[in-house]
Scaffold this active site. Structure first.
Site, PDB file in Angstrom:
ATOM      1  N   GLU A   1       0.824  -1.367  -0.026  1.00 32.28           N
ATOM      2  CA  GLU A   1      -0.131  -0.030   0.194  1.00 32.28           C
ATOM      3  C   GLU A   1       0.834   1.257   0.054  1.00 32.28           C
ATOM      4  OE1 GLU A   1      -3.032   0.094   2.942  1.00 32.28           O
ATOM      5  OE2 GLU A   1      -4.157  -1.788   2.174  1.00 32.28           O
TER       6      GLU A   1
ATOM      7  N   HIS B   1      -4.644   6.741   0.896  1.00 32.73           N
ATOM      8  CA  HIS B   1      -3.874   5.695   0.689  1.00 32.73           C
ATOM      9  C   HIS B   1      -4.405   4.743  -0.479  1.00 32.73           C
ATOM     10  CE1 HIS B   1      -6.674   4.219   3.756  1.00 32.73           C
ATOM     11  NE2 HIS B   1      -6.587   2.858   3.250  1.00 32.73           N
TER      12      HIS B   1
ATOM     13  N   ASP C   1      -8.989   1.873   9.158  1.00 33.86           N
ATOM     14  CA  ASP C   1      -9.048   3.299   8.558  1.00 33.86           C
ATOM     15  C   ASP C   1      -9.927   4.040   9.166  1.00 33.86           C
ATOM     16  OD1 ASP C   1      -7.208   2.516   6.616  1.00 33.86           O
ATOM     17  OD2 ASP C   1      -8.713   1.798   5.042  1.00 33.86           O
TER      18      ASP C   1
ATOM     19  N   HIS D   1      -5.574   0.920  -1.935  1.00 35.99           N
ATOM     20  CA  HIS D   1      -6.404  -0.265  -1.598  1.00 35.99           C
ATOM     21  C   HIS D   1      -6.387  -1.208  -2.850  1.00 35.99           C
ATOM     22  CE1 HIS D   1      -9.085  -0.584   2.339  1.00 35.99           C
ATOM     23  NE2 HIS D   1      -7.882  -0.325   2.608  1.00 35.99           N
TER      24      HIS D   1
END
Lengths: 157, 576, 336
Positions: free
Chosen positions: A34, A98, A111, A100
């Site tokens: 990630e 971020h 999160d 995924h």
């Protein structure tokens, strides 16, 4: 790109260059680990909008794993300070992003907990913070309202 | 120099002063020429005088000896040598040997003309008494650490330890002094003994200095020169019957220049029980008192006895803090608490009061503990608490700010503006009235600051860190270097970071700080004050840094004092 | 209270428009050249001068980009020789007629509206004066083409005296603060009153409110730098407070209600009331807006976050006020 959240009278704009960075992730990122960083932008109260103008991307110190991204302060803070000074002190921290490995991204429990924690801190310039997840096909934008995570909708022009 | 040289000098003296000094061999090897003669003084008597030159003349003055009697004279030592001048206060012009001899002769005559009973005589006696008494007492001496101002008619305690003897108010005082400060070795043979300490009546006659005293003479001297209430007590003592008694008696004589203390060892042995008063066999020995009591040690500093009762808190025992602590002890502060969480290392040695021995001390490592040990060793009355509880951190200390109320002054030598401002905020908020003194250096020897606050309500420390037109915090406004420059230097990693300044900078700041702290404690300063010492900007410039506007404004002076630094936007005090 | 001086200075730079502005000079000079070339030979000789806010150093960019340039034309005539003040006005109108989109004679001036291809509109107001009078005063020609005699007259006027008074009130850096604060007020006005100009106080009225005791210099000596630090925000707060205090509250028969009103004279001839054109209701509206402004400014005083203070100021002054923020603390973040 413009986003809005129902019942909130403001718009979030994502600048073209930022959108292109996200698109580049969608197109070419291998998603083996990630990635992420912070969202930076300006407040425009006269138009009731907030504009994301820049993002930071992973630095060496950040911990990137297959199922997680741990962003450190170092690197991102310096970049933020630089953007702040260069913009005549207009640019501010606006949230986190971020990646995924998901077609239509959806925040994990970690999160959500993290977003709520960040939003609760009364140290930010913007009352509204945003959280973006870049999936393998599309991106999603969330914010925290009254300790609840809400997804923002794309405004159709 | 040959004999002829000295003879011509003395001939010149003989001619000009109408005296007759003739060369004569002397038994004293250290002189290259000696002359004998006789002078007349004002009371009509004649005194035989010797003038002696050593080989260093005229770099050294000629020596004058009284060559006769046992009569006590001021400025005349027991071997007859006249103390002509205090050497530190004269400058000899060695190119005029004739004039030197004349001046010395005149001075000798002047001294011999100081006759008993005159004011000048008494003044000189007061001033020199200790010196004379020491000569009289020869090897017999004791330490005394009692406060002479408390003396009335007392029975104090003497501790006879190996090699030393200490007189103190209590046995405990005596033992602390002997074993802790004087490093006496503790032995089983050590013992305590009572002694009499008596204050003489004001304006009584000071005892004549002699080599030998008779018991009757001493007894009467005491009886005649003490107030009636002490007299009763002393008479009671005299009426006691004894066969064999060894009694120490110490007398305190008050003068405008402080107390004079002198003592006697009275050894009485009778064949049968007799009243002490009427002892037949008595040996009286003068005893010299080496005073190491607080007031006496400090008398040379100025009379600042009240500092003894002040409770001082020192935050930070770094470069400045270490020197401040030492300075305060020298100024007479005795109750000092030091808070510091750092340990002392070899690399600190060149910027710290403590030395290499402290850095390699195998028992203690904390700066506060080491300072305590060092200062208590150096100054006998100092009592330092190195606040060795919790984690020695200021943050922890601030958890209970009411602790500040226990002190007469708070000194911060932390060099951390954030903590200083927090202390400032807390004492303001809690309405703690203890004055706060913050001191810190600027880099590269350009200067240092001492800021005294909490003396009045027109300003506070935060005023100096508040923008002139807004309540926002800003960097220190009195800074001597331009804002936004980083001076931290790194030798090895983060922990080795330091601001470049030298020990001299810290000492300068510490001196300024100590002067002001003493003034605050003595209530000589009553309003908030910022004092800045201003150094050279050369080194700063050499390292490519810039001075501030403020430096440019004040750099013409050496020290800048500012009182009106109140700022109406200050969120702590609202300034003036 | 935050230090907002940088923001106010930037704000001023964004809104400031003055005589030094080349665009404005060019536009004015084109028209003056035209006038010179085409004015009738029958017209008297004249000289020109700049008047209005740009000349006083208190001009701001108009919201609608409709630049308003004020030029005075001093004809060397005696008003007594021209019983009809319209006559010299017509010299100017006739000279410029046809060269621009629209030239019209208004009550106090001849207005030339001009628009070049693709460029924003602007208009130049020519105020016509008789400058060679027996009493050595200047008179402005008043009246429109179809006005009856009663509305055609020469009125004593001292536009240059006014400019001088405003310009000389303060000197040096103080004068700059004075002008900046007037500009803030004018920007506030254009942002808070509808574009229908009648309901709002005029720019000159706001200027005179500041000139006539409402404004005082707000600066502080900084011992650390040896300089004066100006505080425009506090000066502005003080001015707004003083304006509010200047109103009196009384019964208005005209409005049929209690109203806050005031009168304010021009400091030079003809000393006319600068609020004469506003109704009592409009004055009350003005008062309410001033009051609201004061509340907002006080709210700013209590803010510790720059972004929040700026947001309120944007509300007051519009988007020309910069929204700055404090340094961001990004912290760390964990995601999965």
């Amino acid at each position: 790109m413009e986003y809005e959240v129902r019942a909130e009278s403001f718009r979030l704009e994502i600048n073209e260059n930022v959108y292109q960075r996200f698109s580049a992730y969608i197109e070419s990122y291998n998603y083996n680990v990630e990635s992420g960083g912070i969202l930076v932008g300006i407040l425009d109260p006269s138009h009731n909008s907030i504009i994301i103008t820049d993002i930071t991307e992973p630095f060496d110190r950040d911990r990137q794993t297959r199922y997680g991204f741990h962003r450190m302060e170092k690197g991102h803070q310096e970049k933020m300070d630089q953007l702040w000074e260069q913009s005549d002190f207009k640019k501010t921290y606006l949230g986190e992003w971020h990646t995924h490995k998901q077609k239509r991204p959806c925040p994990s429990n970690i999160d959500i907990k993290n977003w709520i924690k960040i939003s609760k801190k009364n140290i930010h310039n913007s009352q509204r913070l945003f959280f973006i997840i870049v999936g393998t096909e599309e991106i999603g934008v969330w914010m925290v309202v009254h300790d609840m995570v809400k997804k923002l909708e794309v405004v159709e022009n | 120099m040959n004999r002829f040289f000295y003879e011509s000098l003395v001939d010149d003296l003989n001619a000009k002063r109408g005296v007759v000094f003739l060369a004569k061999e002397s038994s004293q090897q250290k002189y290259v020429a000696t002359f004998f003669g006789c002078v007349k003084i004002m009371d009509g008597s004649s005194i035989n005088l010797v003038i002696a030159f050593d080989k260093y003349f005229p770099l050294r003055l000629p020596v004058f000896y009284v060559n006769d009697d046992n009569i006590f004279r001021v400025h005349v030592e027991s071997d007859g040598k006249i103390c002509l001048y205090d050497k530190s206060s004269i400058l000899i012009n060695k190119d005029m040997p004739e004039q030197i001899l004349l001046d010395c002769f005149d001075q000798a005559i002047k001294i011999l003309n100081i006759l008993p009973g005159t004011d000048e005589y008494n003044q000189e006696i007061f001033r020199e008494f200790d010196a004379y008494w020491m000569k009289t007492a020869k090897h017999r001496w004791v330490y005394s650490c009692f406060n002479t101002s408390e003396v009335t008619y007392n029975e104090y305690n003497m501790l006879f330890a190996s090699k030393i003897c200490v007189v103190a108010k209590t046995e405990n005082d005596a033992s602390v002094m002997a074993y802790n400060s004087l490093n006496a070795e503790r032995k089983e043979s050590d013992f305590y003994k009572k002694c009499l300490v008596i204050r003489l009546r004001k304006k009584s006659a000071l005892i004549n200095i002699k080599k030998n005293y008779k018991w009757k003479e001493l007894r009467n001297y005491i009886l005649n020169n003490i107030s009636s209430s002490y007299k009763k007590k002393f008479e009671k003592f005299l009426q006691k019957k004894a066969k064999r008694i060894l009694q120490y008696i110490f007398l305190v004589y008050g003068t405008s220049m402080g107390d004079i203390v002198f003592g006697f060892r009275v050894d009485i042995w009778n064949k049968k029980y007799l009243q002490i008063s009427n002892a037949v066999n008595a040996k009286i020995d003068p005893v010299y008192i080496r005073r190491i009591d607080y007031n006496y040690l400090l008398a040379r500093v100025e009379r600042r006895a009240t500092l003894k009762d002040k409770r001082v808190l020192l935050l930070g025992a770094g470069s400045i803090g270490g020197f401040v602590a030492n300075n305060l002890c020298q100024m007479g502060v005795t109750q000092l608490d030091i808070l510091d969480m750092d340990t002392f290392h070899e690399e600190n040695v060149c910027r710290h009061f403590l030395g290499f021995d402290s850095a390699v001390n195998s028992i203690m490592t904390y700066k506060a503990d080491l300072l305590k040990a060092q200062l208590e060793k150096m100054y006998p009355y100092v009592d330092i608490d190195s606040l060795n509880y919790a984690n020695r951190s200021v943050e922890e200390f601030l958890e209970k700010p009411e602790r500040f109320e226990n002190y007469d002054i708070i000194i911060s030598a932390l060099g951390e503006p954030t903590l200083n401002l927090e202390i400032n905020r807390i004492i303001y908020q809690k309405q703690i009235v203890t004055p706060l003194v913050c001191c810190f250096n600027e880099p590269y020897g350009i200067g240092g600051h001492v800021i005294i606050s909490n003396l009045d309500k027109n300003s506070c420390l935060q005023c100096l860190y508040t923008k002139i037109n807004a309540s926002e915090i800003t960097s220190f406004r009195g800074s001597l270097v331009e804002e936004g420059q980083s001076f931290k230097k790194n030798v090895s990693g983060c922990s080795g970071a330091f601001v470049p300044y030298s020990s001299l900078d810290s000492q300068q700041t510490a001196i300024l700080a100590t002067r002001l702290i003493v003034k605050v404690l003595l209530e000589e300063i009553k309003e908030n004050t910022m004092e800045t010492w201003i150094g050279s900007s050369d080194e700063l410039m050499l390292n490519h840094f810039k001075t501030s506007q403020y430096y440019n404004i004040i750099s013409a002076s050496k020290v800048c004092t500012k009182n009106d630094f109140g700022n109406c936007h200050c969120v702590v005090c609202g300034g003036e | 209270m935050l230090d907002l001086q940088k923001e106010f200075i930037k704000f001023q730079e964004n809104i400031k428009l003055d005589d030094e502005n080349q665009k404005l000079r060019d536009k004015r000079d084109i028209l003056l050249k035209k006038l010179k070339n085409t004015i009738s030979d029958d017209a008297a000789s004249y000289s020109t001068f700049n008047q209005g806010s740009y000349a006083m150093g208190t001009g701001i960019y108009p919201e609608d980009e409709d630049y308003d340039i004020d030029v005075g034309i001093k004809f060397n005539i005696d008003k007594d020789d021209y019983s009809d003040p319209l006559e010299p006005k017509m010299w100017v109108k006739d000279a410029l007629d046809g060269h621009t989109k629209k030239v019209e004679v208004r009550r106090s001036c001849v207005t030339v509206t001009y628009q070049e291809n693709g460029e924003s509109a602007y208009h130049v107001d020519f105020a016509i004066y008789a400058a060679d009078n027996a009493d050595e005063k200047m008179y402005i020609a008043k009246g429109k083409t179809y006005s009856d005699d009663e509305h055609r007259y020469w009125e004593v006027s001292d536009p240059q005296g006014l400019i001088k008074a405003i310009k000389n009130k303060y000197s040096g850096d103080d004068a700059l603060q004075f002008r900046r604060v007037i500009r803030y007020m004018k920007k506030w006005k254009s942002h808070n009153f509808s574009s229908n100009g009648d309901s709002a106080p005029t720019g000159i009225a706001l200027t005179i409110l500041a000139y006539d005791g409402g404004f005082s210099i707000n600066k502080k000596y900084d011992w650390a730098t040896g300089k004066y630090i100006y505080d425009d925000f506090s000066a502005l707060c003080n001015l707004v407070y003083n304006i509010k205090k200047r109103f009196s509250y009384s019964w208005s028969s005209e409005a049929g209600q209690m109203c806050h009103t005031m009168s304010l004279s021009l400091p030079v001839e003809p000393y006319n009331d600068l609020f004469v054109k506003m109704t009592d209701k409009q004055m009350e509206n003005f008062y309410q807006k001033i009051n609201k402004m004061l509340e907002k400014l006080n709210e700013v005083k209590g803010k510790t976050k720059r972004s929040e203070a700026c947001t309120i100021l944007v509300e007051l002054f519009g988007e020309d006020f910069p929204v700055t923020v404090d340094k961001s603390m990004v912290g760390t973040s964990e995601s999965a």
